[in-house]
Motif scaffolding. Structure first.
Motif, PDB file in Angstrom:
ATOM      1  N   UNK A  59       0.852  -1.197   0.000  1.00  0.00           N
ATOM      2  CA  UNK A  59       0.000   0.000   0.000  1.00  0.00           C
ATOM      3  C   UNK A  59       0.883   1.241   0.000  1.00  0.00           C
ATOM      4  N   UNK A  60       0.484   2.238  -0.776  1.00  0.00           N
ATOM      5  CA  UNK A  60       1.260   3.470  -0.851  1.00  0.00           C
ATOM      6  C   UNK A  60       0.375   4.659  -0.498  1.00  0.00           C
ATOM      7  N   UNK A  61       0.998   5.770  -0.205  1.00  0.00           N
ATOM      8  CA  UNK A  61       0.263   6.968   0.194  1.00  0.00           C
ATOM      9  C   UNK A  61      -0.330   7.675  -1.019  1.00  0.00           C
ATOM     10  N   UNK A  62      -1.223   8.608  -0.737  1.00  0.00           N
ATOM     11  CA  UNK A  62      -1.825   9.391  -1.820  1.00  0.00           C
ATOM     12  C   UNK A  62      -0.755  10.204  -2.548  1.00  0.00           C
ATOM     13  N   UNK A  63       0.195  10.748  -1.800  1.00  0.00           N
ATOM     14  CA  UNK A  63       1.265  11.532  -2.418  1.00  0.00           C
ATOM     15  C   UNK A  63       2.111  10.673  -3.339  1.00  0.00           C
ATOM     16  N   UNK A  64       2.426   9.459  -2.901  1.00  0.00           N
ATOM     17  CA  UNK A  64       3.202   8.551  -3.741  1.00  0.00           C
ATOM     18  C   UNK A  64       2.425   8.167  -4.998  1.00  0.00           C
ATOM     19  N   UNK A  65       1.141   7.910  -4.836  1.00  0.00           N
ATOM     20  CA  UNK A  65       0.313   7.515  -5.981  1.00  0.00           C
ATOM     21  C   UNK A  65       0.270   8.624  -7.030  1.00  0.00           C
ATOM     22  N   UNK A  66       0.085   9.841  -6.601  1.00  0.00           N
ATOM     23  CA  UNK A  66       0.053  10.956  -7.546  1.00  0.00           C
ATOM     24  C   UNK A  66       1.411  11.147  -8.202  1.00  0.00           C
ATOM     25  N   UNK A  67       2.479  10.940  -7.434  1.00  0.00           N
ATOM     26  CA  UNK A  67       3.829  11.114  -7.957  1.00  0.00           C
ATOM     27  C   UNK A  67       4.132  10.152  -9.095  1.00  0.00           C
ATOM     28  N   UNK A  68       3.663   8.904  -8.975  1.00  0.00           N
ATOM     29  CA  UNK A  68       3.975   7.922 -10.006  1.00  0.00           C
ATOM     30  C   UNK A  68       2.937   7.894 -11.126  1.00  0.00           C
ATOM     31  N   UNK A  69       1.889   8.699 -10.997  1.00  0.00           N
ATOM     32  CA  UNK A  69       0.827   8.701 -12.007  1.00  0.00           C
ATOM     33  C   UNK A  69       0.902   9.914 -12.927  1.00  0.00           C
ATOM     34  N   UNK A  70       1.019  11.106 -12.354  1.00  0.00           N
ATOM     35  CA  UNK A  70       0.990  12.332 -13.152  1.00  0.00           C
ATOM     36  C   UNK A  70       2.365  12.661 -13.717  1.00  0.00           C
ATOM     37  N   UNK A  71       2.375  13.404 -14.823  1.00  0.00           N
ATOM     38  CA  UNK A  71       3.628  13.862 -15.419  1.00  0.00           C
ATOM     39  C   UNK A  71       4.386  14.747 -14.432  1.00  0.00           C
ATOM     40  N   UNK A  72       5.692  14.709 -14.518  1.00  0.00           N
ATOM     41  CA  UNK A  72       6.531  15.505 -13.626  1.00  0.00           C
ATOM     42  C   UNK A  72       6.200  16.985 -13.742  1.00  0.00           C
ATOM     43  N   UNK A  73       6.003  17.612 -12.588  1.00  0.00           N
ATOM     44  CA  UNK A  73       5.772  19.048 -12.553  1.00  0.00           C
ATOM     45  C   UNK A  73       4.379  19.486 -12.953  1.00  0.00           C
ATOM     46  N   UNK A  74       3.477  18.539 -13.241  1.00  0.00           N
ATOM     47  CA  UNK A  74       2.143  18.933 -13.708  1.00  0.00           C
ATOM     48  C   UNK A  74       1.095  18.927 -12.602  1.00  0.00           C
ATOM     49  N   UNK A  75       1.443  18.381 -11.429  1.00  0.00           N
ATOM     50  CA  UNK A  75       0.441  18.228 -10.376  1.00  0.00           C
ATOM     51  C   UNK A  75       0.000  19.560  -9.794  1.00  0.00           C
ATOM     52  N   UNK A  76      -1.300  19.731  -9.695  1.00  0.00           N
ATOM     53  CA  UNK A  76      -1.893  20.923  -9.076  1.00  0.00           C
ATOM     54  C   UNK A  76      -3.002  20.444  -8.146  1.00  0.00           C
ATOM     55  N   UNK A  77      -2.792  20.589  -6.838  1.00  0.00           N
ATOM     56  CA  UNK A  77      -3.777  20.116  -5.865  1.00  0.00           C
ATOM     57  C   UNK A  77      -5.077  20.906  -5.982  1.00  0.00           C
ATOM     58  N   UNK A  78      -6.180  20.204  -5.880  1.00  0.00           N
ATOM     59  CA  UNK A  78      -7.502  20.827  -5.950  1.00  0.00           C
ATOM     60  C   UNK A  78      -7.966  21.124  -4.524  1.00  0.00           C
ATOM     61  N   UNK A  79      -8.296  22.374  -4.204  1.00  0.00           N
ATOM     62  CA  UNK A  79      -8.774  22.701  -2.846  1.00  0.00           C
ATOM     63  C   UNK A  79     -10.082  21.976  -2.550  1.00  0.00           C
ATOM     64  N   UNK A  80     -10.196  21.485  -1.327  1.00  0.00           N
ATOM     65  CA  UNK A  80     -11.383  20.734  -0.932  1.00  0.00           C
ATOM     66  C   UNK A  80     -12.180  21.519   0.105  1.00  0.00           C
ATOM     67  N   UNK A  81     -13.500  21.424   0.061  1.00  0.00           N
ATOM     68  CA  UNK A  81     -14.326  22.179   1.010  1.00  0.00           C
ATOM     69  C   UNK A  81     -14.217  21.650   2.428  1.00  0.00           C
ATOM     70  N   UNK A  82     -14.406  22.530   3.391  1.00  0.00           N
ATOM     71  CA  UNK A  82     -14.426  22.124   4.796  1.00  0.00           C
ATOM     72  C   UNK A  82     -15.768  21.483   5.132  1.00  0.00           C
ATOM     73  N   UNK A  83     -15.735  20.562   6.061  1.00  0.00           N
ATOM     74  CA  UNK A  83     -16.960  19.914   6.532  1.00  0.00           C
ATOM     75  C   UNK A  83     -16.986  19.989   8.051  1.00  0.00           C
ATOM     76  N   UNK A  84     -18.167  19.834   8.669  1.00  0.00           N
ATOM     77  CA  UNK A  84     -18.230  19.834  10.137  1.00  0.00           C
ATOM     78  C   UNK A  84     -17.367  18.719  10.722  1.00  0.00           C
ATOM     79  N   UNK A  85     -16.647  19.056  11.783  1.00  0.00           N
ATOM     80  CA  UNK A  85     -15.792  18.074  12.455  1.00  0.00           C
ATOM     81  C   UNK A  85     -16.558  17.442  13.616  1.00  0.00           C
ATOM     82  N   UNK A  86     -16.649  16.123  13.601  1.00  0.00           N
ATOM     83  CA  UNK A  86     -17.307  15.367  14.663  1.00  0.00           C
ATOM     84  C   UNK A  86     -18.723  15.869  14.946  1.00  0.00           C
ATOM     85  N   UNK A  87     -19.606  15.842  13.944  1.00  0.00           N
ATOM     86  CA  UNK A  87     -20.968  16.344  14.148  1.00  0.00           C
ATOM     87  C   UNK A  87     -21.762  15.527  15.163  1.00  0.00           C
ATOM     88  N   UNK A  88     -21.411  14.267  15.363  1.00  0.00           N
ATOM     89  CA  UNK A  88     -22.141  13.412  16.306  1.00  0.00           C
ATOM     90  C   UNK A  88     -21.473  13.349  17.684  1.00  0.00           C
TER      91      UNK A  88
END
Length: 304
Positions: A59-88
């Motif tokens: 098993x590999x990390x998300x960073x490793x997976x993106x590194x071996x999948x995308x072309x060198x220097x092309x990665x651009x992280x997509x901002x993700x929305x915030x969600x409530x923390x521990x709503x229950x």
């Protein structure tokens, strides 16, 4: 009577121990989960975290997976929305908020899914990766929002969406709010299909529970890594329910391919080229062959 300290016991031995400690890394060797063989870590790393002898895919990390999948220097992280923390306000042996803090400190991620845009052999793509190291890749509100955001980004930029699925199912600490992500992500996939954009799913070890019961099995093409565990309920639960012994290799990628649940079982070394070829065919855009998109071996820094 106490033995007097001398320069051999007080100076030489501590210095020798310190020297050995500096030269010996705890992660110098990796033990193969299948054969028990000890393999030099740098050899495994250069082989994309696949044990050279047994071909076991670690098993590999998300960073490793993106590194071996995308072309060198092309990665651009997509901002993700915030969600409530521990709503229950969930608590078992630990508070849920404490578990989240530990997982974030260990992985450097906000939650189990990371989304990025980039190119794959010159073809623009959007990639979503589930990271097993973040609370076993379990799927909660944040992961649901991440996959929906990935689908929206793919639609907005008119790119294929590639999803690397991995996880133990829905996150129990979020209860029904976690289960709600199954229909929400299914709707996001339907929107992607309505936009006539390719949706490729790579099933990695393990892909189980509600993840399998929703977005992970809705792809246009399903690929899997060798030996990946793929299913809904566990084998022991199924055997106890139907009171029958299941076949050898049941719920493994190769078995599912033989029975039509998976289209292709692709080794990690060939995954990038296979995905590029599929994206090129489905978008009618040939993959580039320029030297600028050639990948280097995965770097240790990608694990951070």
């Amino acid at each position: 009577m106490e033995t007097p300290m001398n320069w051999i016991t007080a100076v030489v031995r501590p210095k020798v121990r310190t020297l050995l400690r500096k030269q010996t890394s705890e992660n110098l060797w990796i033990k193969c989960p299948e054969t028990g063989e000890l393999v030099f870590q740098k050899d495994v790393e250069a082989n994309l975290w696949v044990i050279p002898g047994s071909k076991h895919h670690l098993r590999i990390t998300a960073a490793q997976r993106l590194s071996i999948t995308l072309d060198l220097g092309s990665q651009e992280d997509v901002p993700l929305p915030d969600v409530p923390v521990d709503p229950l306000r969930f608590r078992d042996k630990k508070r849920y908020v404490d578990r989240l803090k530990e997982a974030r400190a260990m992985t450097g991620l906000q939650d189990a899914v990371k989304v990025a845009r980039g190119t794959l052999e010159g073809i623009p793509v959007t990639v979503a990766v589930q990271d097993f190291h973040f609370m076993t890749g379990s799927h909660g509100m944040a992961a649901g929002e991440a996959i929906i955001t990935a689908a929206e980004a793919a639609i907005s930029h008119r790119t294929p969406l590639i999803l690397f699925a991995c996880g133990g199912g829905m996150r129990m600490q979020e209860g029904v709010l976690s289960l709600m992500q199954m229909p929400r992500t299914t709707v996001a996939v339907r929107r992607l299909r309505a936009a006539k954009l390719p949706y490729l799913v790579v099933l990695t070890d393990p892909t189980t529970g509600g993840i399998t019961a929703s977005y992970a099995m809705l792809g246009d093409v399903h690929l899997a890594e060798p030996g990946a565990l793929i299913g809904f309920a566990g084998q022991r639960v199924i055997e106890q329910t139907i009171r029958e012994k299941l076949p050898e290799g049941f719920q493994r990628a190769e078995y599912l391919k033989e029975h039509g649940m998976v289209d292709m079982v692709v080794p990690r070394a060939d995954m990038r080229a296979t995905l590029a070829r599929l994206c090129g065919l489905l978008t009618r855009r040939p993959a580039a062959k320029a030297a600028s998109v050639v990948k280097k071996p995965i770097l240790a820094a990608a694990a951070k």
